[in-house]
Design an enzyme around this catalytic site. Sequence first.
Site, short mmCIF file in Angstrom:
data_model
loop_
_atom_site.label_atom_id
_atom_site.label_comp_id
_atom_site.label_asym_id
_atom_site.label_seq_id
_atom_site.Cartn_x
_atom_site.Cartn_y
_atom_site.Cartn_z
N LYS A 66 47.75 6.95 8.71
CA LYS A 66 48.92 7.01 7.81
C LYS A 66 49.52 5.64 7.53
O LYS A 66 50.04 5.39 6.44
CB LYS A 66 49.98 7.95 8.37
CG LYS A 66 49.55 9.42 8.34
CD LYS A 66 50.65 10.34 8.83
CE LYS A 66 50.12 11.76 8.97
NZ LYS A 66 51.18 12.70 9.41
N ASP A 102 55.77 14.70 4.95
CA ASP A 102 55.96 15.31 6.28
C ASP A 102 57.42 15.70 6.53
O ASP A 102 57.71 16.79 7.02
CB ASP A 102 55.51 14.35 7.38
CG ASP A 102 53.99 14.22 7.45
OD1 ASP A 102 53.29 15.20 7.14
OD2 ASP A 102 53.51 13.13 7.82
#
Length: 269
Positions: A66, A102
């Site tokens: 990420k 997220d």
Amino acid sequence: MTDRYAVFGHPIAHSKSPAIHAEFARQTGQDLSYVALLAPLDGFAECVAAFRAGGGAGANVTVPFKEQAHALADRRSERAEAAGAVNTLRFDAVGILGDNTDGVGLVNDLEGNLGVPLAGRRILLMGAGGAARGVVLPLLERCPARLAIANRTAARAEELAARFASRGPVTGGGYDALKGERFDVLINATAASLAGELPPLPAEVFTDGALAYDMMYGRDTPFLALARRAGARAADGLGMLVEQAAEAFALWRGVRPRTAPVIAMLREA
Ligand code: ATR
């Protein structure tokens, strides 16, 4: 032409994302394919470039890439910038857009699916790694009364809280500092559950009717077991997984899929 998407990770074999996006596509009548791709630990950027060159329209990115995805993007959303991490890429004529869904996935699961409004609540976030960092700003945007970040290494929680101090009532420290405090929503963003361990929470940290949330899913964790013994509600991270996927799908396709039937489908499987 069928638009192509993928999720990159390492490991990736057990990813539920292909099943989730296939169901979203079926539900919304979108023509797309979505596969899980294993990127070598030292070859993430090359894998993404090859996928894009082959006609890929976008991708999800999971552990441990990420931060690299954040660097790869040439434009980033505010929430991706705040998280310092990117889990969603969109490829277009002008380049690579990086987003992070997220945090909004967690908030939508807590408020929408679990029915717990966060405004005015006392929230405890456990952990100060990538998983925790990605959700701090979206949590503060819901106007909690307080957001306490606790971490085994207290200094990491203090640093994380300091970074968001201008955005809301957030503090950071070690678990000891929580003694005597109670929280309405307790979120486990540590890697402790993976090892079958429990963050060292003081007793009586749950208010009556508290919600305990573990970002991990697929198995019961010591944290959720503790919460149940204390009379709290317990929820795993499956809803967050589906919600972050829905937000990515909406970014790519401009339509928002319904998540409840997909969460139910995964629970049954
Ligand atoms: P991620 O990106 O998944 O958040 P990470 O950056 O390695 O992964 O962070 C892992 C987090 O879990 C950290 O907050 C870590 O605490 P430290 O900063 O003190 O290392 C926390 N963690 C891991 N194992 C733990 C355990 N057994 N008890 C409590 N916290 C734990």
